[in-house]
Write a protein that holds these residues in place. Structure first.
Motif, PDB file in Angstrom:
ATOM      1  N   ALA A 429       0.824  -1.213   0.000  1.00  0.00           N
ATOM      2  CA  ALA A 429       0.000   0.000   0.000  1.00  0.00           C
ATOM      3  C   ALA A 429       0.855   1.258   0.000  1.00  0.00           C
ATOM      4  N   HIS A 430       2.072   1.170   0.518  1.00  0.00           N
ATOM      5  CA  HIS A 430       3.008   2.301   0.492  1.00  0.00           C
ATOM      6  C   HIS A 430       3.724   2.416  -0.865  1.00  0.00           C
ATOM      7  N   GLY A 431       3.450   1.466  -1.761  1.00  0.00           N
ATOM      8  CA  GLY A 431       4.162   1.456  -3.035  1.00  0.00           C
ATOM      9  C   GLY A 431       5.538   0.847  -2.913  1.00  0.00           C
ATOM     10  N   GLY A 432       5.745   0.006  -1.900  1.00  0.00           N
ATOM     11  CA  GLY A 432       7.049  -0.599  -1.675  1.00  0.00           C
ATOM     12  C   GLY A 432       7.028  -2.104  -1.858  1.00  0.00           C
ATOM     13  N   THR A 433       8.161  -2.717  -1.580  1.00  0.00           N
ATOM     14  CA  THR A 433       8.293  -4.171  -1.689  1.00  0.00           C
ATOM     15  C   THR A 433       9.055  -4.689  -0.480  1.00  0.00           C
ATOM     16  N   ILE A 434       8.896  -5.983  -0.216  1.00  0.00           N
ATOM     17  CA  ILE A 434       9.649  -6.625   0.859  1.00  0.00           C
ATOM     18  C   ILE A 434      10.205  -7.939   0.331  1.00  0.00           C
ATOM     19  N   THR A 435      11.469  -8.191   0.582  1.00  0.00           N
ATOM     20  CA  THR A 435      12.109  -9.450   0.194  1.00  0.00           C
ATOM     21  C   THR A 435      12.685 -10.107   1.430  1.00  0.00           C
ATOM     22  N   LEU A 436      12.757 -11.423   1.389  1.00  0.00           N
ATOM     23  CA  LEU A 436      13.184 -12.181   2.560  1.00  0.00           C
ATOM     24  C   LEU A 436      14.220 -13.211   2.143  1.00  0.00           C
ATOM     25  N   GLU A 437      15.292 -13.288   2.934  1.00  0.00           N
ATOM     26  CA  GLU A 437      16.311 -14.318   2.746  1.00  0.00           C
ATOM     27  C   GLU A 437      16.587 -14.961   4.095  1.00  0.00           C
ATOM     28  N   SER A 438      16.811 -16.269   4.068  1.00  0.00           N
ATOM     29  CA  SER A 438      17.045 -16.952   5.341  1.00  0.00           C
ATOM     30  C   SER A 438      17.906 -18.191   5.124  1.00  0.00           C
ATOM     31  N   ASP A 439      18.790 -18.452   6.092  1.00  0.00           N
ATOM     32  CA  ASP A 439      19.604 -19.667   6.108  1.00  0.00           C
ATOM     33  C   ASP A 439      19.389 -20.363   7.436  1.00  0.00           C
ATOM     34  N   MET A 440      19.108 -21.655   7.375  1.00  0.00           N
ATOM     35  CA  MET A 440      18.891 -22.411   8.609  1.00  0.00           C
ATOM     36  C   MET A 440      20.143 -22.362   9.489  1.00  0.00           C
ATOM     37  N   GLY A 441      19.932 -21.999  10.759  1.00  0.00           N
ATOM     38  CA  GLY A 441      21.027 -21.929  11.715  1.00  0.00           C
ATOM     39  C   GLY A 441      21.819 -20.640  11.674  1.00  0.00           C
ATOM     40  N   LYS A 442      21.550 -19.771  10.670  1.00  0.00           N
ATOM     41  CA  LYS A 442      22.305 -18.515  10.547  1.00  0.00           C
ATOM     42  C   LYS A 442      21.445 -17.281  10.765  1.00  0.00           C
ATOM     43  N   GLY A 443      20.178 -17.342  10.421  1.00  0.00           N
ATOM     44  CA  GLY A 443      19.314 -16.202  10.653  1.00  0.00           C
ATOM     45  C   GLY A 443      18.526 -15.802   9.414  1.00  0.00           C
ATOM     46  N   THR A 444      17.807 -14.698   9.563  1.00  0.00           N
ATOM     47  CA  THR A 444      16.895 -14.225   8.524  1.00  0.00           C
ATOM     48  C   THR A 444      17.122 -12.736   8.274  1.00  0.00           C
ATOM     49  N   GLN A 445      16.988 -12.338   7.012  1.00  0.00           N
ATOM     50  CA  GLN A 445      17.111 -10.923   6.658  1.00  0.00           C
ATOM     51  C   GLN A 445      15.919 -10.498   5.819  1.00  0.00           C
ATOM     52  N   LEU A 446      15.292  -9.378   6.219  1.00  0.00           N
ATOM     53  CA  LEU A 446      14.180  -8.807   5.471  1.00  0.00           C
ATOM     54  C   LEU A 446      14.580  -7.426   4.983  1.00  0.00           C
ATOM     55  N   ASP A 447      14.285  -7.161   3.712  1.00  0.00           N
ATOM     56  CA  ASP A 447      14.638  -5.880   3.092  1.00  0.00           C
ATOM     57  C   ASP A 447      13.345  -5.186   2.663  1.00  0.00           C
ATOM     58  N   ILE A 448      13.037  -4.069   3.338  1.00  0.00           N
ATOM     59  CA  ILE A 448      11.864  -3.267   2.991  1.00  0.00           C
ATOM     60  C   ILE A 448      12.337  -2.117   2.107  1.00  0.00           C
ATOM     61  N   ARG A 449      11.763  -2.020   0.916  1.00  0.00           N
ATOM     62  CA  ARG A 449      12.116  -0.929   0.019  1.00  0.00           C
ATOM     63  C   ARG A 449      10.898  -0.039  -0.178  1.00  0.00           C
ATOM     64  N   LEU A 450      11.028   1.226   0.238  1.00  0.00           N
ATOM     65  CA  LEU A 450       9.977   2.215   0.032  1.00  0.00           C
ATOM     66  C   LEU A 450      10.363   3.051  -1.185  1.00  0.00           C
ATOM     67  N   GLU A 451       9.701   2.816  -2.287  1.00  0.00           N
ATOM     68  CA  GLU A 451      10.094   3.452  -3.557  1.00  0.00           C
ATOM     69  C   GLU A 451       9.714   4.930  -3.565  1.00  0.00           C
ATOM     70  N   GLY A 452      10.685   5.779  -3.899  1.00  0.00           N
ATOM     71  CA  GLY A 452      10.432   7.207  -4.028  1.00  0.00           C
ATOM     72  C   GLY A 452       9.991   7.880  -2.751  1.00  0.00           C
ATOM     73  N   ALA A 453      10.347   7.303  -1.602  1.00  0.00           N
ATOM     74  CA  ALA A 453       9.888   7.853  -0.324  1.00  0.00           C
ATOM     75  C   ALA A 453      10.848   8.893   0.237  1.00  0.00           C
ATOM     76  N   LEU A 454      12.043   8.981  -0.321  1.00  0.00           N
ATOM     77  CA  LEU A 454      13.050   9.887   0.225  1.00  0.00           C
ATOM     78  C   LEU A 454      12.656  11.339  -0.026  1.00  0.00           C
ATOM     79  N   LEU A 455      12.747  12.174   1.033  1.00  0.00           N
ATOM     80  CA  LEU A 455      12.455  13.603   0.942  1.00  0.00           C
ATOM     81  C   LEU A 455      13.696  14.391   1.338  1.00  0.00           C
ATOM     82  N   ASN A 456      13.829  15.596   0.778  1.00  0.00           N
ATOM     83  CA  ASN A 456      14.901  16.489   1.215  1.00  0.00           C
ATOM     84  C   ASN A 456      14.291  17.723   1.869  1.00  0.00           C
TER      85      ASN A 456
END
Length: 463
Positions: A429-456
């Motif tokens: 709904a924010h116009g973003g994406t989420i990806t997930l990577e995981s290795d058994m016994g090592k842990g999990t990583q989630l990457d949230i990308r908010l497209e065009g959300a950066l403001l100056n």
């Protein structure tokens, strides 16, 4: 005429038959004209040949010889003087008198065609001028009956060829119509089964054309509907289980508190359990409402500029005690002076849910790292834990509703299985994406990308 095969066959037949008739007509006309022209050219050449002989030997014997030659052929000759008086002939002169009288006297050396209308006249005719001392004309005639006979034979050949072409056309149309309609009938039967709730349809591959694409689309629709039916069944089973469990606890402990003589400590303990299960039930209902809003497209995201470093710092302060209680570390890396456009309440819900999962499924002594970095105008929020990881076969399904890696569904095994589904919908709904990577016994990583959300700062000033 309700069948598509008959309609298509009739349309194809009319089109192809029309084309064939047109082609046969033009070909027939061209052949007839060409054949008649050949006859006229041959007739003219024969007359010129007689003319050449008579110019060399213009006597009665030669005239008789020319007439005799033509009387034995399928052509006839009339030789006249320059005043068009008949000198010799191979046919009765009265039958061709009109052609002689109507012909011009100004005739070139190569001769001319006197009559070429073979359809209406008895003869086609040419004339060749005799020049020299004995001036005159050589008229050549050919009875059009022979041409009509030739055309009749040609017409018969065309008729036979036309009938064969029509028969082949009909056969080809039948084959093509069946080839076209057969997969359509299978698709019709498949859609009929789908309409009755039977999604177990299998359509054959028909190629890469439009029919093949339609077949693939229907097959995909059937597969999706079958998946949705299974999802609905699983959803109802899951929601009934998730609702039944807290309700059972609430009812059971409420009966105990109401019907038994309990010590103040026991009563307090049972009431705490009832309170926990009530909160769990309330959270579950809230999640269901959120999912219902998302499904009905009534879920509204209110975006506003957020000071992300300050926002992340507040979340860190709230969750650090929980991590410390479990003897874990929460490490945060976030650039300073970073503003993003997002819904603060929903972004907080997203991060709380993901950090809470990292807390639940990691062991004591491990750490969870939250990192923010920039890529052009996109903001990436990465949450990485050092927990037990997720099996590879479960990764594609983690964002499905009520899906849980832990299938036992005990009270100690975590939430309802809706958290990640809601997280994904909120990020989308924010116009973003989420990806997930995981290795058994090592842990999990989630990457949230908010497209065009950066403001100056200029964007903030204009706002």
């Amino acid at each position: 005429m309700k069948k598509l095969s008959i309609k298509l066959g009739l349309v194809f037949f009319l089109i192809i038959f029309g084309l064939e008739v047109s082609m046969f007509f033009f070909l027939h006309s061209a052949l007839v004209d060409s054949r008649v022209e050949e006859e006229l050219i041959a007739l003219q050449a024969r007359g010129n040949s007689h003319r050449d002989i008579l110019e060399k030997n213009f006597d009665q014997m030669t005239l008789s010889h020319v007439a005799l030659m033509e009387s034995e052929a399928n052509t006839d000759v009339v030789v006249t003087d320059k005043n068009k008086n008949v000198l010799d002939t191979s046919l009765p002169p009265q039958s061709v008198e009109k052609y002689i009288k109507e012909s011009s006297t100004d005739i070139p050396r190569e001769g001319i065609i006197v009559e070429e209308h073979w359809k209406d006249e008895a003869y086609i005719a040419t004339v060749s001028p005799i020049q020299g001392q004995h001036a005159g004309y050589v008229y050549m005639f050919q009875n059009t009956d022979s041409i009509h006979a030739l055309i009749d034979r040609l017409n018969k050949h065309f008729l036979i060829t036309g009938l064969i072409a029509v028969a082949l056309t009909i056969a080809i149309i039948i084959i093509l119509s069946k080839g076209l309609v057969k997969p359509l009938n299978k698709m019709k039967a498949a859609t009929a089964k789908i309409s009755k709730g039977d999604f177990s349809v299998t359509l054959p591959k028909t190629g890469n054309d439009e029919l093949g694409e339609l077949s693939k689309s229907i097959q995909l629709l059937a597969n999706d509907l079958n998946y949705l039916r299974k999802e609905r069944s699983d959803f109802l089973a899951s929601i009934s289980h998730e609702l039944r469990t807290p309700l059972t606890y609430i009812k059971g402990y409420a009966d105990i508190v109401q019907n038994r003589n309990l010590t103040p400590g026991e009563r307090r303990n049972y009431l705490n359990i009832i309170t926990e299960e009530t909160k769990r039930l309330s959270d579950l209902v809230t999640d269901l409402f959120d999912l219902a809003k998302i499904d009905n497209n009534s879920f509204v995201i209110h975006k506003e500029p957020i000071d992300l470093p300050d926002f992340i710092r507040r979340i860190e302060q709230k969750l650090t005690p929980a991590f410390q209680e479990k003897k874990m570390k929460l490490i945060v890396h976030c650039p300073t002076k970073l503003y993003v456009l997002a819904d603060p309440a929903r972004l907080e819900q997203i991060l709380y849910n993901l950090l809470d999962n990292a807390l639940k499924y990691s062991k004591s002594g491990t750490f969870t790292e939250l990192t923010v970095h920039i890529n052009d105008q996109d903001v990436h929020i990465i949450i990485k834990d050092t927990g037990k990881g997720i099996p590879a076969e479960d990764l594609p399904h983690l964002f499905n509703r009520f899906y849980r890696v832990e299938k036992s569904r005990t009270r100690a095994s975590g939430g309802s299985g809706m958290g990640l589904a809601i997280v994904k919908e909120l990020i989308t709904a924010h116009g973003g994406t989420i990806t997930l990577e995981s290795d058994m016994g090592k842990g999990t990583q989630l990457d949230i990308r908010l497209e065009g959300a950066l403001l100056n700062e200029d964007d903030l000033t204009r706002g």
